[in-house]
Design a protein around this motif. Structure first.
Motif, short mmCIF file in Angstrom:
data_model
loop_
_atom_site.label_atom_id
_atom_site.label_comp_id
_atom_site.label_asym_id
_atom_site.label_seq_id
_atom_site.Cartn_x
_atom_site.Cartn_y
_atom_site.Cartn_z
N THR A 84 -0.67 14.92 0.60
CA THR A 84 -1.62 14.27 1.55
C THR A 84 -1.04 12.87 1.97
O THR A 84 0.02 12.20 1.43
CB THR A 84 -2.99 13.76 0.50
OG1 THR A 84 -2.57 12.97 -0.47
CG2 THR A 84 -3.50 14.69 0.04
N ALA A 107 -0.95 9.52 3.31
CA ALA A 107 -1.99 8.32 3.15
C ALA A 107 -2.20 7.30 4.59
O ALA A 107 -1.00 7.05 4.96
CB ALA A 107 -1.49 7.53 2.07
N HIS A 149 1.30 3.87 -2.90
CA HIS A 149 0.77 5.10 -2.82
C HIS A 149 1.89 6.25 -3.15
O HIS A 149 1.69 7.23 -3.82
CB HIS A 149 0.21 5.40 -1.29
CG HIS A 149 -0.11 6.84 -1.15
ND1 HIS A 149 -1.17 7.29 -1.51
CD2 HIS A 149 0.62 7.87 -0.35
CE1 HIS A 149 -1.51 8.58 -0.93
NE2 HIS A 149 -0.40 8.92 -0.32
N SER A 150 3.15 5.70 -3.06
CA SER A 150 4.22 6.89 -3.20
C SER A 150 4.31 6.99 -4.77
O SER A 150 4.72 7.80 -5.14
CB SER A 150 5.34 5.99 -2.59
OG SER A 150 5.97 5.01 -3.15
N SER A 177 1.96 6.57 -6.94
CA SER A 177 0.80 7.35 -7.54
C SER A 177 0.93 8.67 -7.22
O SER A 177 0.73 9.67 -7.85
CB SER A 177 -0.47 6.80 -6.99
OG SER A 177 -0.51 6.99 -5.55
N THR A 178 1.61 9.08 -6.10
CA THR A 178 1.74 10.51 -5.65
C THR A 178 3.08 11.00 -6.38
O THR A 178 2.70 12.36 -6.79
CB THR A 178 2.15 10.48 -4.27
OG1 THR A 178 0.98 9.94 -3.32
CG2 THR A 178 2.56 12.04 -3.61
N HIS A 193 0.80 -1.15 -0.12
CA HIS A 193 0.16 0.12 0.08
C HIS A 193 0.91 1.45 0.03
O HIS A 193 0.33 2.16 -0.79
CB HIS A 193 -0.59 0.05 1.18
CG HIS A 193 -1.77 1.47 1.34
ND1 HIS A 193 -2.72 1.56 0.53
CD2 HIS A 193 -1.66 2.18 2.21
CE1 HIS A 193 -3.28 2.66 0.76
NE2 HIS A 193 -2.58 3.15 1.77
N SER A 194 1.89 1.39 0.85
CA SER A 194 2.88 2.45 0.93
C SER A 194 3.62 2.66 -0.38
O SER A 194 3.71 3.75 -0.75
CB SER A 194 3.89 2.47 2.00
OG SER A 194 4.57 1.23 1.94
#
Length: 150
Positions: free
Chosen positions: A49, A51, A30-31, A33-34, A26-27
């Motif tokens: 943001t 997450a 998320h990194s 996609s950011t 997940h991390s």
């Protein structure tokens, strides 16, 4: 540990490993996609943001820790008495059978009767019994036999 407690602990470790892997994925997701969103936005202020971990991963982690604790508690040996007299009474009643672990081996700190040294020391000799035996020996002539020969 019995096979039940080992299997419960193993299941908990498997759940915890899956929860850790899911949190890592997940991390990482998320990194990336950011990073791709921030490269698309040119010169525009993008609010960073933070997450948070999804609730299902958090619940899986808590359940895994609970299952591991349950497995470890199931595998613990029976608690021993705190009072010496209760401990010694159990040793005298049950012997080695009362101190075998789940594998069938006698515990390493089993020493037998803890009062053995106290019961065999000279301070616990029955003086009255010895006095009576000595008086009988003197009455039978044990005391005069040595005196008449000299």
């Amino acid at each position: 540990m019995t096979w039940i407690s080992k299997s419960v602990t193993g299941l908990g470790l498997l759940l915890l490993t899956h929860a850790c892997y899911s949190a890592h994925e997940h991390s990482a997701l998320h990194s990336t996609s950011t990073a791709s969103l921030s490269s698309m936005a040119s010169h525009t202020a993008v609010a960073s943001t933070v997450a948070s971990l999804p609730i299902d991963i958090s619940i899986e982690t808590v359940v895994a820790v609970f299952v591991i604790c349950l497995g470890l508690v199931l595998g613990t040996p029976e608690l021993r008495p705190i009072q010496w007299r209760v401990w010694a009474g159990k040793i005298e009643r049950e012997g080695e059978k009362g101190f075998t672990n789940s594998d069938g081996n006698v515990d390493k700190d089993y020493v037998g009767n803890p009062f053995r040294m106290l019961e065999s020391r000279p301070g616990f000799i029955d003086i009255r019994k010895q006095r009576k035996e000595f008086a009988e020996w003197v009455r039978e002539g044990g005391g005069t036999a040595g005196a008449s020969k000299s």
